[in-house]
Design an enzyme around this catalytic site. Structure first.
Site, PDB file in Angstrom:
ATOM      1  N   ASP B 135       0.556  -1.117  -0.211  1.00 20.64           N
ATOM      2  CA  ASP B 135       0.404   0.128   0.029  1.00 20.64           C
ATOM      3  C   ASP B 135       0.909   1.632   0.394  1.00 20.64           C
ATOM      4  OD1 ASP B 135      -2.747  -1.628   0.170  1.00 20.64           O
ATOM      5  OD2 ASP B 135      -2.378  -2.105   2.097  1.00 20.64           O
ATOM      6  N   MET B 177      -6.960  -2.161  -3.957  1.00 29.14           N
ATOM      7  CA  MET B 177      -6.991  -2.601  -3.015  1.00 29.14           C
ATOM      8  C   MET B 177      -6.333  -0.688  -2.091  1.00 29.14           C
ATOM      9  SD  MET B 177      -4.300  -5.783  -2.076  1.00 29.14           S
ATOM     10  CE  MET B 177      -5.276  -7.561  -1.714  1.00 29.14           C
TER      11      MET B 177
END
Lengths: 351, 351, 351, 351
Positions: B135, B177
């Site tokens: 991330d 995501m």
């Protein structure tokens, strides 16, 4: 709107010089898109400075740059034209830019193109530079776009030869780009898990290379993968030159053939079967990686900002996470050698 | 050699926690290879802290890590085990490390694992941290490995849907995501040339999204590609929650389904045919990119150096071009939001 | 040359209908290039039959098709227009073709487009068909182009999720295209080493799926990868329908959501953590594989030959290694189910 | 269960010979998995026939073959060992197989290995053959696995060089595998849109090649991409031989260097800048394509069936869509030349 009062819209020119690399079209797209936001108009010049000298123009509106992000090469084409080698060359450049009402010129290129840009700036050309080279050896910027795509391509090749090398007890030499510096060889070599990396910055000993291969055999590794930059040179043969009548896109005499030389020497000295892969131009091609697309886009947007602001005589540069401006006059005609700390990391995995 | 006099070789432990990402195996390989250079021995612990609590060991010699560079996931496995949730957990960790003569512990993980590492360090655990998350929202480091691979995967998907969108006049939503931050959506969205990017940091207006799509139709672009982070939320529906009984690998309640929500709203409000791609776990997988392999390798080598030197209570970090050390105690349990300058660049290409 | 005596050059029309797939542009390129060899001229019609009804023409000379081989989608665009649903539709098609002096029409499409082509042929339309569908369920041909690219995409996704599944002891469901047949699921499932493959041709028992997952756990495989065609349906829930107000590009009511259904059931019945990837439109996109490029090129060249010869009312077809001609009238509106021998091979690797 | 009554389980041996290619590990996996279904046991022999002569065994249970599908090369290794060149070689093979209770031997290889298999079968060896070669020039089967992966790799390279060639007005030569046949050059050349393809089956005229390049320049195409099989030879220089002291993995004298020869000639005769890419071993490597994985799996499952049934002296073969059995005795030591119809299709796009 008041905005319109405060300024006249600009015409911005753009050209791409030197060897092509993945991401140039993404830069062009970004310069055009951001300039449109400013209300500016962008025109392209075909085949680098040649396009200005011959007023060979490529109109760049929104549609012209749609679908460009993933396209390799440069839609503007490139060339080795150096206006300073033409009589009245620089004057013609400035004259034609004036005639075309070009108020700012974005020059995308390697050292050669950027040095020309700087010399033209000194003569009054409103130039903004964008550095590009797959070799990553350009000073004043942490990275250039094109490099990440090149190392991805080479790394994939190393991955591919690995299984063959292992199944057949072979030594495989992969000759990669890097005439003066070993950035691609070192980065891709680390990423591909090369057993040895040879770069121009460090003349190698063919005997040491053979020792390393034998040492691997002793610990049961009957195969070895060696990545060699085309500019790598052996100590023992410091008189060794690969003869060639070919000149590269920078007008320099092209070196090369080191891969075959190493392969022959290794077979002669160790008797191990050796194969060579010479990647050549494929390292310049293909769709840019996500990293290069974003870097090229950031460079292009920044250059459009500088053209709007009139920040001439400068080039965009990546420093850490930031895109900054540096003076073209700080450029020196000298490539940036491989970070020695990085090469030392590669050496951890040799043998 | 004198070196041998000055020190005894160390046993170094290593574990990998939280969600897996491409590059973890490359880190393990690097820690092992560099430690061998120092004459140190490395043992792995299976399934994060669980492996220490249960003395579940994975021996890591040179052969164990050969051929690991390109392998996704983690050979050590991962888990959500938090020793502080076990009675005597922390004490058991320290006791078992002593019993196994582990003098240094390398903990590879996201915020959860690194916070645990810091708390154990305060209790005397000789820990070295290596940050990882696809991330890219981990503080104190410019980049984490895994991120570059994730954005490459997502960018390729955007490239793929582009031709269908264009041939069929469709709106295509790609849910990626990013539960708390929009790094993947923003980077991959820029790289893929997305027409709109929705991220958790900026609640969006579904009406503005529809306006944008209609504006594109007016200029003849009858298709639109929208990249939405799974954590993106619409302003109008601030009470909107996607119900789910699923918890993610961090033990948090899993959000999601925003992609389908947006698709339904767009079809309802504009009547344009809309399709959804929900990438899910594939974003964590695959062979790491060259960039991630090199970053992971540099992190691993640095961690092995720190373990050798006894630089505990710290984690490795990328700052600009350099790998540096930062204090684990400087970590706060807060993710790093998307660089707003980067999102502004993305906005240049919206609509 | 005498040749010129025996004939006048022809104008050949081409259109592309139904869902797009990788290779259509390669077909267009091949039809144009081979027709040029014959001295024929090719014009494209935009958005399938709509382009003829509205005389919306796309000129296709040598330059128009250069650089098309690797491009996904279709430069001609597609649509669901069915001339038989328009008053005077078929008559208008024939009238416009006459007015444009189109002597042969190449129709590239799936069953819907080809059935229309056959019905128009019966009314005197000089049509040559080229079958295309990523689903590979079209009768009368061994393979259709687009399929190989689709299974490559899906296989790569399965490879990607493998490492995550393994590192986290997860069940991962991959929902792939295949509303009526399981070709993509079966082929990609075999190639990706799926632990279970669910297809429309074989209603499945969710209990059997859970048994299989538990059996894997018993032999130490704590993860499972299940590939489900969107049209797969559970025995137990034969009344189970996924409600949707969306219609697909064939005008049929779109099914879907089976992936989420299976995931919820597995979590409910086994307690194992489950994740879902829904690939959606990305399966239609991307550059065609080498296999599809060659098949599409062979189809296109053959169709140009047939147009030259006047072999109308037929379509090209792959039989073994050969490209042959089959009668469009032999087409029946019925998809080709998965080869059961192939599915049995997949079953060898279940569990 | 009664089954156990009716039969004794078999021990099945497997070896892989000649050059490696993508898909061999998928074959091994399939043979093992299907044999387990039959209750048979599989053992591997290392480095082809050498493994039997030296009883060098690699146990192959379910775990040994998990995660093998996507792995290039061969876990069993390969070698050029020919038992008929060893004194008592064939007798030793049979003796060792008896001593190890191997009731069936699966030999995976190219012509050399399969001819040896046939000769051993005549001496009573219970052999089942599986053909493999990336060159696709093996008789008696429509396709061999490995070929599709090789052409995918080469096609991607052609795509990559395209943008450079176009941006720089270059001629680029890509030298690909194919010592005796031009299958890879022709297939990949068609798929990559090569402007000229040179193969061993058709000695070429360097003057014709230059004519073609000049013709392209006349119609404004200032670049050309030429794919040359390493075995391609010019008519004019029928005495032209590339000297080399290297022998290939089949023990034949290795040809090569044709790429550089062509490049020099083109520069000499046309003055156009020319670059060369020599792919070498990378064409054998990498993860197999979905197509090759499925073909290899079908071959392996079929071979396991034949071993179970005792159908010895035969090899598996792809005919159209079906996997059939053919007699090894029908093999002749002669490669299968490129389908001339296919090469004619390639020629449509030359120049």
């Amino acid at each position: 709107m008041p905005f319109a009062f405060t300024r006249m819209n600009k015409i911005i020119g753009i050209l791409t010089g030197d060897g092509d690399c993945p991401g140039i079209n993404a830069v062009i797209r970004a310069v055009v898109r951001k300039s449109i936001v400013y209300g500016n108009t962008v025109i392209g010049f075909r085949k680098s400075w040649k396009g200005i000298l011959e007023k060979d123009i490529y109109p760049l509106d929104m549609n012209a740059v749609s679908d460009l992000m993933a396209k390799g090469g440069t839609i503007l084409g490139s060339s080795r034209t150096n206006p300073f080698k033409y009589e009245e060359g620089p004057e013609t450049i400035l004259k034609h830019l004036r005639e075309l009402n070009v108020e700012a010129l974005v020059a995308v290129g390697s050292l050669d193109t950027l040095m020309v840009a700087e010399k033209l700036f000194e003569r009054g050309c409103p130039v903004v530079g964008i550095p590009k080279t797959i070799d990553n050896d350009l000073p004043l910027t942490d990275r250039t776009f094109g490099f990440d795509t090149a190392i991805s391509t080479v790394t994939e090749v190393i991955d591919r030869v690995h299984s063959t090398a292992e199944s057949h007890d072979r030594v495989i030499i992969i000759e990669v780009m890097g005439r003066y510096t070993g950035w691609i060889a070192t980065y891709a070599g680390i990423a591909g898990g090369a057993d040895c990396i040879l770069i121009p910055e460090k003349p190698f000993s063919i005997d040491d290379v053979c020792k390393l291969i034998r040492r691997r055999h002793q610990r049961g590794k009957d195969f070895s993968i060696i990545v060699a930059a085309e500019g790598a040179r052996p100590k023992e043969h410091n008189r060794f030159i690969v003869k060639t009548d070919r000149v590269d896109e920078f007008g320099h005499k092209q070196l090369g053939g080191i891969g075959n030389f190493i392969a022959q020497e290794i077979e002669r000295l160790t008797g191990f079967e050796t194969r060579v892969t010479i990647l050549g131009p494929m390292q310049r091609g293909g769709a840019p990686t996500a990293f290069d697309r974003v870097l090229a886009t950031r460079f292009g947007v920044k250059a459009a900002d500088m053209a709007e602001r009139g920040a001439y005589g400068k080039m965009v540069s990546l420093q850490g996470n930031d895109i900054i401006e540096v003076k073209l006059s700080d450029l020196i005609d000298k490539v940036k050698p491989v970070d020695s700390a990085l090469y030392e990391i590669a050496e951890v995995f040799f043998g």
